[in-house]
Design a protein around this motif. Structure first.
Motif, PDB file in Angstrom:
ATOM      1  N   UNK A  86       0.841  -1.192   0.000  1.00  0.00           N
ATOM      2  CA  UNK A  86       0.000   0.000   0.000  1.00  0.00           C
ATOM      3  C   UNK A  86       0.876   1.242   0.000  1.00  0.00           C
ATOM      4  N   UNK A  87       0.352   2.309  -0.577  1.00  0.00           N
ATOM      5  CA  UNK A  87       1.057   3.586  -0.618  1.00  0.00           C
ATOM      6  C   UNK A  87       0.131   4.670  -0.087  1.00  0.00           C
ATOM      7  N   UNK A  88       0.674   5.701   0.539  1.00  0.00           N
ATOM      8  CA  UNK A  88      -0.177   6.799   1.039  1.00  0.00           C
ATOM      9  C   UNK A  88      -0.949   7.455  -0.101  1.00  0.00           C
ATOM     10  N   UNK A  89      -2.233   7.737   0.176  1.00  0.00           N
ATOM     11  CA  UNK A  89      -3.113   8.338  -0.818  1.00  0.00           C
ATOM     12  C   UNK A  89      -3.921   7.305  -1.600  1.00  0.00           C
ATOM     13  N   UNK A  90      -3.586   6.034  -1.476  1.00  0.00           N
ATOM     14  CA  UNK A  90      -4.299   4.980  -2.194  1.00  0.00           C
ATOM     15  C   UNK A  90      -5.641   4.714  -1.517  1.00  0.00           C
ATOM     16  N   UNK A  91      -6.673   4.417  -2.303  1.00  0.00           N
ATOM     17  CA  UNK A  91      -8.005   4.117  -1.770  1.00  0.00           C
ATOM     18  C   UNK A  91      -8.134   2.609  -1.568  1.00  0.00           C
ATOM     19  N   UNK A  92      -8.646   2.208  -0.373  1.00  0.00           N
ATOM     20  CA  UNK A  92      -8.817   0.786  -0.057  1.00  0.00           C
ATOM     21  C   UNK A  92     -10.186   0.575   0.578  1.00  0.00           C
ATOM     22  N   UNK A  93     -10.675  -0.678   0.509  1.00  0.00           N
ATOM     23  CA  UNK A  93     -11.917  -1.057   1.177  1.00  0.00           C
ATOM     24  C   UNK A  93     -11.572  -1.740   2.494  1.00  0.00           C
ATOM     25  N   UNK A  94     -12.431  -1.577   3.495  1.00  0.00           N
ATOM     26  CA  UNK A  94     -12.208  -2.187   4.805  1.00  0.00           C
ATOM     27  C   UNK A  94     -13.144  -3.369   4.958  1.00  0.00           C
ATOM     28  N   UNK A  95     -12.592  -4.542   5.329  1.00  0.00           N
ATOM     29  CA  UNK A  95     -13.372  -5.762   5.504  1.00  0.00           C
ATOM     30  C   UNK A  95     -13.771  -5.877   6.963  1.00  0.00           C
ATOM     31  N   UNK A  96     -15.066  -6.014   7.232  1.00  0.00           N
ATOM     32  CA  UNK A  96     -15.578  -6.081   8.594  1.00  0.00           C
ATOM     33  C   UNK A  96     -15.680  -7.542   9.013  1.00  0.00           C
ATOM     34  N   UNK A  97     -14.811  -7.976   9.923  1.00  0.00           N
ATOM     35  CA  UNK A  97     -14.828  -9.361  10.389  1.00  0.00           C
ATOM     36  C   UNK A  97     -15.938  -9.624  11.399  1.00  0.00           C
ATOM     37  N   UNK A  98     -16.397  -8.593  12.089  1.00  0.00           N
ATOM     38  CA  UNK A  98     -17.370  -8.781  13.173  1.00  0.00           C
ATOM     39  C   UNK A  98     -18.808  -8.833  12.704  1.00  0.00           C
ATOM     40  N   UNK A  99     -19.030  -8.623  11.440  1.00  0.00           N
ATOM     41  CA  UNK A  99     -20.383  -8.663  10.916  1.00  0.00           C
ATOM     42  C   UNK A  99     -20.891 -10.097  10.970  1.00  0.00           C
ATOM     43  N   UNK A 100     -22.069 -10.299  11.568  1.00  0.00           N
ATOM     44  CA  UNK A 100     -22.636 -11.642  11.692  1.00  0.00           C
ATOM     45  C   UNK A 100     -23.078 -12.151  10.327  1.00  0.00           C
ATOM     46  N   UNK A 101     -22.906 -13.448  10.104  1.00  0.00           N
ATOM     47  CA  UNK A 101     -23.277 -14.018   8.803  1.00  0.00           C
ATOM     48  C   UNK A 101     -24.781 -14.073   8.606  1.00  0.00           C
ATOM     49  N   UNK A 102     -25.533 -14.397   9.654  1.00  0.00           N
ATOM     50  CA  UNK A 102     -26.950 -14.670   9.468  1.00  0.00           C
ATOM     51  C   UNK A 102     -27.846 -13.473   9.769  1.00  0.00           C
ATOM     52  N   UNK A 103     -27.291 -12.307  10.142  1.00  0.00           N
ATOM     53  CA  UNK A 103     -28.141 -11.142  10.372  1.00  0.00           C
ATOM     54  C   UNK A 103     -28.736 -10.642   9.053  1.00  0.00           C
TER      55      UNK A 103
END
Length: 127
Positions: A86-103
């Motif tokens: 990664x480099x400064x200024x680059x756009x990235x997506x954040x993956x949420x691990x705590x999101x429940x699968x069945x909600x």
């Protein structure tokens, strides 16, 4: 008889240092041995010493085989890991691990794009 392990040796062979035989065959051999048995302590001692040396050779070969297997597994695993820089200024997506699968099944676990502000030497990223 059990299947071979990844280190190409049977479990019985690792423990006892010889191939596994059926009990009937061992019983037959033992019966024949008692019939023609001659007690010679020196010969028995030499045979036992030879068996112990063979057992050490089996253990050494098992150790070498396990080391080769671990090295192959490590190379295969490291090949599958994708490293991203990664480099400064680059756009990235954040993956949420705590999101429940069945909600909510159709809800995405990726959150909005963030901008990378700083990258440390060890690969830590500040968003």
């Amino acid at each position: 008889m059990a299947l071979k392990t990844p280190i190409s040796m049977f479990q019985y062979q690792l423990v006892y240092g010889k191939a596994c035989h059926l009990l009937v065959e061992l019983e037959h051999r033992a019966y024949r041995a008692t019939k023609f048995l001659i007690f010679d302590a020196k010969a028995v001692g030499e045979k036992r010493l030879l068996q112990l040396n063979e057992l050490n050779e089996f253990r050494n070969s098992a150790f070498e085989n396990s080391k080769l297997y671990k090295d192959k597994t490590k190379v295969w695993h490291d090949k599958k890991i994708a490293t991203t820089a990664f480099e400064p200024g680059q756009k990235v997506l954040l993956f949420n691990l705590r999101l429940k699968l069945f909600t909510s099944k159709l809800k995405s676990r990726w959150s909005r794009p963030f901008a990378v502000t700083r990258v440390s030497l060890y690969g830590h990223v500040e968003l």
